[in-house]
Design a protein around this motif. Sequence first.
Motif, short mmCIF file in Angstrom:
data_model
loop_
_atom_site.label_atom_id
_atom_site.label_comp_id
_atom_site.label_asym_id
_atom_site.label_seq_id
_atom_site.Cartn_x
_atom_site.Cartn_y
_atom_site.Cartn_z
N UNK A 1 0.84 -1.21 0.00
CA UNK A 1 0.00 0.00 0.00
C UNK A 1 0.87 1.25 0.00
N UNK A 2 1.85 1.29 0.91
CA UNK A 2 2.65 2.51 1.03
C UNK A 2 3.55 2.70 -0.20
N UNK A 3 4.11 1.60 -0.72
CA UNK A 3 5.02 1.74 -1.86
C UNK A 3 4.28 2.27 -3.09
N UNK A 4 3.14 1.64 -3.40
CA UNK A 4 2.41 2.05 -4.61
C UNK A 4 1.96 3.51 -4.50
N UNK A 5 1.35 3.84 -3.34
CA UNK A 5 0.84 5.20 -3.19
C UNK A 5 1.95 6.24 -3.21
N UNK A 6 3.05 5.97 -2.48
CA UNK A 6 4.02 7.04 -2.33
C UNK A 6 4.94 7.18 -3.54
N UNK A 7 5.32 6.08 -4.17
CA UNK A 7 6.15 6.22 -5.36
C UNK A 7 5.34 6.88 -6.47
N UNK A 8 4.06 6.52 -6.56
CA UNK A 8 3.18 7.16 -7.53
C UNK A 8 3.06 8.66 -7.27
N UNK A 9 2.89 9.01 -6.00
CA UNK A 9 2.78 10.42 -5.64
C UNK A 9 4.06 11.17 -6.01
N UNK A 10 5.21 10.58 -5.64
CA UNK A 10 6.49 11.24 -5.92
C UNK A 10 6.66 11.42 -7.42
N UNK A 11 6.31 10.39 -8.19
CA UNK A 11 6.44 10.46 -9.64
C UNK A 11 5.57 11.58 -10.20
N UNK A 12 4.34 11.65 -9.70
CA UNK A 12 3.45 12.70 -10.20
C UNK A 12 4.00 14.08 -9.87
N UNK B 1 2.72 24.01 -2.56
CA UNK B 1 2.02 23.86 -1.29
C UNK B 1 1.94 22.39 -0.89
N UNK B 2 1.58 21.54 -1.87
CA UNK B 2 1.48 20.11 -1.59
C UNK B 2 2.85 19.54 -1.19
N UNK B 3 3.88 19.94 -1.94
CA UNK B 3 5.22 19.42 -1.65
C UNK B 3 5.66 19.78 -0.23
N UNK B 4 5.45 21.04 0.15
CA UNK B 4 5.86 21.48 1.48
C UNK B 4 5.11 20.71 2.55
N UNK C 1 4.01 6.18 7.11
CA UNK C 1 5.31 6.22 6.42
C UNK C 1 5.19 6.78 5.01
N UNK C 2 3.97 6.99 4.54
CA UNK C 2 3.77 7.53 3.19
C UNK C 2 4.61 8.78 2.91
N UNK C 3 4.51 9.82 3.78
CA UNK C 3 5.30 11.03 3.48
C UNK C 3 6.80 10.76 3.47
N UNK C 4 7.25 9.83 4.33
CA UNK C 4 8.69 9.55 4.38
C UNK C 4 9.16 8.99 3.03
N UNK C 5 8.39 8.03 2.51
CA UNK C 5 8.79 7.44 1.21
C UNK C 5 8.62 8.45 0.09
N UNK C 6 7.55 9.25 0.15
CA UNK C 6 7.36 10.25 -0.91
C UNK C 6 8.56 11.18 -0.97
N UNK C 7 8.99 11.67 0.21
CA UNK C 7 10.10 12.64 0.21
C UNK C 7 11.39 11.99 -0.30
N UNK C 8 11.68 10.77 0.18
CA UNK C 8 12.94 10.16 -0.27
C UNK C 8 12.87 9.78 -1.75
N UNK C 9 11.69 9.37 -2.22
CA UNK C 9 11.55 9.05 -3.65
C UNK C 9 11.69 10.31 -4.50
N UNK C 10 11.10 11.41 -4.01
CA UNK C 10 11.23 12.68 -4.75
C UNK C 10 12.69 13.04 -4.90
N UNK C 11 13.45 12.87 -3.80
CA UNK C 11 14.87 13.22 -3.87
C UNK C 11 15.59 12.32 -4.86
N UNK C 12 15.24 11.02 -4.84
CA UNK C 12 15.90 10.09 -5.76
C UNK C 12 15.57 10.45 -7.21
#
Lengths: 292, 287
Positions: free
Chosen positions: A88-99, A112-115, A157-168
């Motif tokens: 659940x967390x991987x699909x949602x957060x990597x998708x979010x970061x990609x978008x 605003x969303x990113x912050x 953990x969603x925001x944690x993965x989103x932020x690290x995926x965004x950085x990657x």
Amino acid sequence: MQLVDKDQVSKSLGGRLIRNNIMKFLFLLCTLVGLVVLVTLIVDTVLDGWNYLTWDFLTSFSSSRPENAGVYGAIIGSIWLMAVTAPVSIILSVGTAMYLEEYAPENRLTDFIKINISNLAGVPSVVFGLLGLTIFVRQLALGNSVLAAGLTLSLMILPVIVVSSQEAIRSVPSTVREASVGMGATKWQTVSRIILPAAIPGIITGIILALSRAIGETAPLVVLGVPVSLLVTPNSALDTFQALPMQIYNWVKMPQEEFQYLTAAGIIILLIILFLMNSVAIYIRNKFSKRY
Amino acid sequence: MTDSQLKEDKNMGTEMGTEIGTEVKQADNASGIIESGQPVFQAKDFNLWYADNHALQNINLTFSENEISAIIGPSGCGKSTFIKALNRMVELVPIVRTEGHILYRGDNIFDKKMTVEELRTKVGMVFQNPNPFPKSIYDNVAYGARVHGIKKKKILDQIVEKSLRGAAIWDEVKDRLNQNAYGLSGGQQQRVCIARALAIEPDVILMDEPTSALDPISTTKIEDLIQQLSKDYSIVVVTHNMQQAARVSDKTAFFYQGYVVEHDDTSAIFENPKDKRTEDYVSGRFG
């Protein structure tokens, strides 16, 4: 005209070098404090728990009698929990970061969303527990099931993965992106063939570190009402379950001295699981990392 | 002693530079007589803004088939912006706004019917810094073909070989096609990038300062390559280096502060510039 007084320069040299060494020593000291505390904790725990780490301990359910108590139910429960949380967390957060990084238009709303996703990463876990209790346990009537707890931890953990995926994703140089779209590749072809393969080590590292945090998390599970004593393992994601950190938390509260040793043994199991997960993260990072 | 030595070296360098420059330029003047072919790109009253900055102003330019067109001008004159407008890469910058037309073989590239994917398949690009993918040399060159749906190994093999030969790098890499392209030197990487652009058999190749990150020997190789490629492709090359424009191109456009000051045969631009600013620039008085 000479503005630099050579005598003064040579006189100050000794003092500068001494200060240099003092600072080096101070920084080393800071590092050692953390290290000593960590080693003490681990040694103390291992000494306390080592004798209780038996096959019986691993294969028994929890019990009110310390000699019979084990972590079997807790380990199986934690695995169930991760089986829900991870996908659940991987699909949602990597998708979010990609978008957010590749598709979202650059405007105030996106900023605003990113912050706020970064801010969300700093929200205490107990707050996520309350959220899970309101929405998943009560509103959706999932009870204190694996599913309810897994979804709650996913949100945590969603925001944690989103932020690290965004950085990657951001660390993939824009020049290779341009090279790809410059050849007539679509956005999705660029994302799937160039950006994801290049970003995957960073993304997976973030995922595993976030899952390591989730597997050791206690507060949200307390709020959700996850049982501390159970004599069955779940058959489906809708069944209730035990979790390793809850089991440890429960034993710490017990009056009998022996339970303190069981606590230590439980912590060792949890540390081993964390250690294995982090090893996987490091292995994947090294195996897939690409040079730019 | 070292000073005079340095000076001598420098003199030698410039002498050699001019020698090579004039030599190739003469050869070029000869080829400059070739009749202009069909127009490939026609800019008509083209304007472009970065937010409030009017970066390109009323550009009217025509580039013809099988011609090497050079775009020169001082930093910030809009030459890179213009070449990136030709395949709409400039749209990757979100604050860009355009007005007017650029026709590619008669079709407006900003028309809704023209997708950027289609345009960029026909109009390939080579970038300022070598930007291979972190993949093997083979996968780099095969990328474009794969993106366009070619999967057969046999055909891909042929495309890779043909493109690498076309970019004059086949002999250097044929034994290590499966090694990472990052292991190559900068000049080799840039030729792999050219091969990668050739692999989708484009109609036009845009080159945005393709040698600015390379050493002199690699630069010479790429320049030779550009001339060879002009037999089969129309080429637009942006360059900071006036000697390079003089050496390789048939036509030259001089951009200054967002305007096209002069567009003519390269020999005319460098020998009889009509505009004072062009003359000042090509004679090295500014820029």
